[in-house]
Design an enzyme around this catalytic site. Structure first.
Site, PDB file in Angstrom:
ATOM      1  CE  LYS A 126     -53.163 -29.426  -5.108  1.00 14.82           C
ATOM      2  NZ  LYS A 126     -52.419 -28.386  -4.366  1.00 14.82           N
ATOM      3  CG  ASP A 166     -51.250 -26.901  -7.363  1.00 13.29           C
ATOM      4  OD1 ASP A 166     -50.749 -26.728  -6.254  1.00 13.29           O
ATOM      5  OD2 ASP A 166     -50.739 -27.669  -8.211  1.00 13.29           O
TER       6      ASP A 166
HETATM    7  P1  NDP Z   1     -47.713 -22.068 -11.612  1.00 14.09           P
HETATM    8  O1  NDP Z   1     -48.511 -22.772 -12.634  1.00 14.09           O
HETATM    9  O2  NDP Z   1     -47.983 -20.637 -11.347  1.00 14.09           O
HETATM   10  O3  NDP Z   1     -46.158 -22.197 -11.947  1.00 14.09           O
HETATM   11  C1  NDP Z   1     -45.551 -23.441 -12.055  1.00 14.09           C
HETATM   12  C2  NDP Z   1     -44.096 -23.241 -12.463  1.00 14.09           C
HETATM   13  O4  NDP Z   1     -43.409 -24.484 -12.354  1.00 14.09           O
HETATM   14  C3  NDP Z   1     -43.957 -22.783 -13.916  1.00 14.09           C
HETATM   15  O5  NDP Z   1     -42.803 -22.017 -14.046  1.00 14.09           O
HETATM   16  C4  NDP Z   1     -43.823 -24.139 -14.637  1.00 14.09           C
HETATM   17  O6  NDP Z   1     -43.158 -24.059 -15.887  1.00 14.09           O
HETATM   18  C5  NDP Z   1     -42.987 -24.917 -13.653  1.00 14.09           C
HETATM   19  N1  NDP Z   1     -43.256 -26.347 -13.836  1.00 14.09           N
HETATM   20  C6  NDP Z   1     -44.448 -26.967 -13.717  1.00 14.09           C
HETATM   21  N2  NDP Z   1     -44.326 -28.280 -13.993  1.00 14.09           N
HETATM   22  C7  NDP Z   1     -43.024 -28.458 -14.296  1.00 14.09           C
HETATM   23  C8  NDP Z   1     -42.267 -29.598 -14.657  1.00 14.09           C
HETATM   24  N3  NDP Z   1     -42.831 -30.809 -14.767  1.00 14.09           N
HETATM   25  N4  NDP Z   1     -40.936 -29.428 -14.870  1.00 14.09           N
HETATM   26  C9  NDP Z   1     -40.359 -28.194 -14.767  1.00 14.09           C
HETATM   27  N5  NDP Z   1     -41.023 -27.085 -14.432  1.00 14.09           N
HETATM   28  C10 NDP Z   1     -42.337 -27.224 -14.192  1.00 14.09           C
HETATM   29  O7  NDP Z   1     -47.863 -22.932 -10.269  1.00 14.09           O
HETATM   30  P2  NDP Z   1     -47.591 -22.505  -8.773  1.00 14.09           P
HETATM   31  O8  NDP Z   1     -46.462 -21.540  -8.714  1.00 14.09           O
HETATM   32  O9  NDP Z   1     -48.875 -22.158  -8.158  1.00 14.09           O
HETATM   33  O10 NDP Z   1     -47.143 -23.904  -8.130  1.00 14.09           O
HETATM   34  C11 NDP Z   1     -45.777 -24.319  -8.063  1.00 14.09           C
HETATM   35  C12 NDP Z   1     -45.628 -25.383  -6.991  1.00 14.09           C
HETATM   36  O11 NDP Z   1     -46.043 -24.843  -5.716  1.00 14.09           O
HETATM   37  C13 NDP Z   1     -46.456 -26.650  -7.181  1.00 14.09           C
HETATM   38  O12 NDP Z   1     -45.746 -27.750  -6.655  1.00 14.09           O
HETATM   39  C14 NDP Z   1     -47.678 -26.391  -6.306  1.00 14.09           C
HETATM   40  O13 NDP Z   1     -48.314 -27.582  -5.911  1.00 14.09           O
HETATM   41  C15 NDP Z   1     -47.024 -25.691  -5.138  1.00 14.09           C
HETATM   42  N6  NDP Z   1     -47.920 -24.895  -4.305  1.00 14.09           N
HETATM   43  C16 NDP Z   1     -48.651 -23.865  -4.838  1.00 14.09           C
HETATM   44  C17 NDP Z   1     -49.470 -23.113  -4.034  1.00 14.09           C
HETATM   45  C18 NDP Z   1     -50.194 -21.924  -4.524  1.00 14.09           C
HETATM   46  O14 NDP Z   1     -50.747 -21.199  -3.690  1.00 14.09           O
HETATM   47  N7  NDP Z   1     -50.225 -21.638  -5.805  1.00 14.09           N
HETATM   48  C19 NDP Z   1     -49.639 -23.457  -2.602  1.00 14.09           C
HETATM   49  C20 NDP Z   1     -48.748 -24.487  -2.121  1.00 14.09           C
HETATM   50  C21 NDP Z   1     -47.953 -25.194  -2.969  1.00 14.09           C
HETATM   51  P3  NDP Z   1     -44.006 -24.210 -17.255  1.00 14.09           P
HETATM   52  O15 NDP Z   1     -44.749 -22.926 -17.383  1.00 14.09           O
HETATM   53  O16 NDP Z   1     -42.997 -24.448 -18.309  1.00 14.09           O
HETATM   54  O17 NDP Z   1     -44.913 -25.400 -17.053  1.00 14.09           O
END
Ligand code: NDP
Length: 447
Positions: A126, A166
């Site tokens: 990561k 991510d």
């Molecule tokens: P994105 O950046 O596309 O979206 C993240 C979302 O989560 C946004 O809506 C963001 O809001 C919100 N968010 C992030 N940090 C916080 C926080 N501290 N408090 C509240 N809301 C928060 O990321 P992904 O959708 O790719 O990833 C989301 C999760 O899924 C993570 O945990 C990631 O590790 C996991 N994941 C992702 C994979 C992938 O293929 N993308 C694979 C496996 C797991 P804002 O815009 O306001 O920050």
């Protein structure tokens, strides 16, 4: 047994004192895997878990770049190359101001188990940076990504380490990162996944994590002769994972009523249908707006500032935003409101107290390392297509994704089914992932 776990955690804490998220992730694995190790002669006395909690390599580097006003900004870049026993390091890059060593080590550690569960030959890693993409121009994002990759490119490669996206790293960032890798190394290889379709990407990769989380929920429901049809679902986040979890759940007949971002959540009692989701995708992926703008477009919906969606009544909850976003109180509220399925799209979104509450109530609870493995699995499929220089169709990739999610579910049952029939998906996922990596480590000797 408890004293063995305590003794082990003591050793890990001494070395990683200032890394709470990493310790949390290790504790969860230790509690389930140490009793298993004790019951299996071949693992005894080999200190395998102790070797697994120590990254094979940690890279930290300076990322200098120039913003639109001409100021020189310095961020910190990281890559944790955690375990390569079963294949090249594989895992996403996160760009978020909260990124630090603890968060990336917890993510890399979880990734090792998750990747093993997919049955594909991928080790765990990561990386990322404390860079905040929010509010930055495309030019600033490009300059940052180029500077980040100018250093990272020495340490990765199609057979060494294959990063992906991510939080904060989507199609735009992968494009800039790939461009600089290609320039620096003078090679066009499958070094990153999540690439665009015309330059090596795979169909279904953008959808895979969210879709997989829903497929996993569906498999869990099937164990009780139930389906997602007609269920009310709460989803947190509004990024890549949340969007496609919402899409697939809706396609399977469920009603998704919430989405969120770090400013709060929206509640749409009528459900976020295909048309409303298309608005969210445009808002978040193209205009890079905030989720509260949803209620301007759909005034019947409500926006709750600074809140998470766990107080909304639902049968199924899918946390798809970030780590530790569901605490013990949230879990109790969900249970009191009749929620009986939790399928994690995010990594480690539930705090230990929440997991305890879910498992205590014997609901269908899947930890992210099992339920969100569809993303990395499809990255693995992207790597295979790159190596073979072919492109599979959308249906072909989706079928493979479904099969992988089903196989992961079966592995969880194999190692997690209790005497009373309850499936402990945490134990199941941890042991199934551990066995595959541990056996490879045993075969390769002390390296
Ligand atoms: P994105 O950046 O596309 O979206 C993240 C979302 O989560 C946004 O809506 C963001 O809001 C919100 N968010 C992030 N940090 C916080 C926080 N501290 N408090 C509240 N809301 C928060 O990321 P992904 O959708 O790719 O990833 C989301 C999760 O899924 C993570 O945990 C990631 O590790 C996991 N994941 C992702 C994979 C992938 O293929 N993308 C694979 C496996 C797991 P804002 O815009 O306001 O920050």
């Amino acid at each position: 047994m408890e004293s063995k776990i305590k003794e082990f955690m003591k050793l890990v804490k001494v070395r990683n004192q200032h890394e709470p998220e990493f310790l949390q992730a290790v504790q969860e694995v230790a509690e389930t895997v140490i009793p298993y190790i004790a019951s299996q002669e071949i693992y005894n006395g080999k200190n395998i878990l102790l070797r697994m909690v120590e990254p094979e390599r940690v890279l930290m580097f300076r990322v200098p770049w120039i913003d639109d006003s001409g100021e020189i900004i310095v961020n910190r870049g990281y890559r944790i190359q955690m375990n390569s026993a079963i294949g090249p390091y594989k895992g996403g890059l996160r760009f978020h101001p909260t990124v630090n060593l603890s968060i990336l080590k917890f993510l890399a550690f979880e990734q090792v188990f998750k990747n093993a569960l997919t049955t594909l030959p991928m080790g765990g890693g990561k990386g990322g940076s404390d860079f905040d993409p929010k509010g930055k121009s495309d030019g600033e994002i490009m300059r940052f990504c180029h500077s980040f990759m100018a250093e990272l490119c020495r340490h990765i490669g199609a057979n060494t380490d294959v990063p992906a996206g991510d939080i904060g790293v989507g199609a735009r960032e992968i494009g800039f990162l790939f461009g600089m890798y290609k320039k620096m190394r003078n090679e066009f290889t499958g070094v990153l996944t999540g690439k665009g379709m015309s330059w090596g990407g795979s169909l279904i990769r953008p959808e895979a994590t969210g879709y997989g989380t829903v497929y996993f929920a569906q498999s869990m429901l099937e164990t009780r002769g139930d389906t997602l049809k007609g269920k009310t679902v709460t989803v947190s986040g509004s990024g890549n994972v949340a969007q496609y979890a919402c899409e697939k759940a809706t396609q399977l007949g469920a009603k998704v009523v919430t989405l969120s971002d770090s400013s709060g959540f929206i509640y749409d009692e009528d459900g976020i249908d295909e048309q409303k989701l298309a608005f969210v995708m445009e808002l978040k992926n193209v205009k890079r707006g905030r989720i509260n703008e949803y209620v301007e477009k759909y005034p019947k919906a409500k926006f709750f500032k600074g809140k998470t969606p766990w107080g909304i009544k639902c049968e199924v909850a899918m946390p798809c935003a970030t780590q530790n976003e569901v605490n013990g109180e949230d879990a109790k509220t969900l249970l009191n409101n009749g929620c009986y399925v939790v399928s994690e799209g995010a990594n480690m979104p539930s705090r230990p107290e929440a997991i305890e509450a879910f498992q205590g109530a014997k609901i269908l609870y899947a930890p992210g390392k099992a339920s969100n493995a569809g993303g990395v699995a499809t990255s693995g499929l992207e790597m295979s297509q790159n190596s073979l220089r072919i492109n599979w169709t959308r249906d072909e990739v989706d079928e493979r994704l479904k099969k992988i999610m089903k196989d992961i579910h079966d592995s969880c049952i194999k190692f997690g089914k209790k005497d009373d029939g309850y499936i402990d998906y945490v134990t199941g996922a941890n042991i199934a992932g551990f066995v595959k990596v541990a056996d490879a480590m045993l075969a390769q000797g002390v390296v």
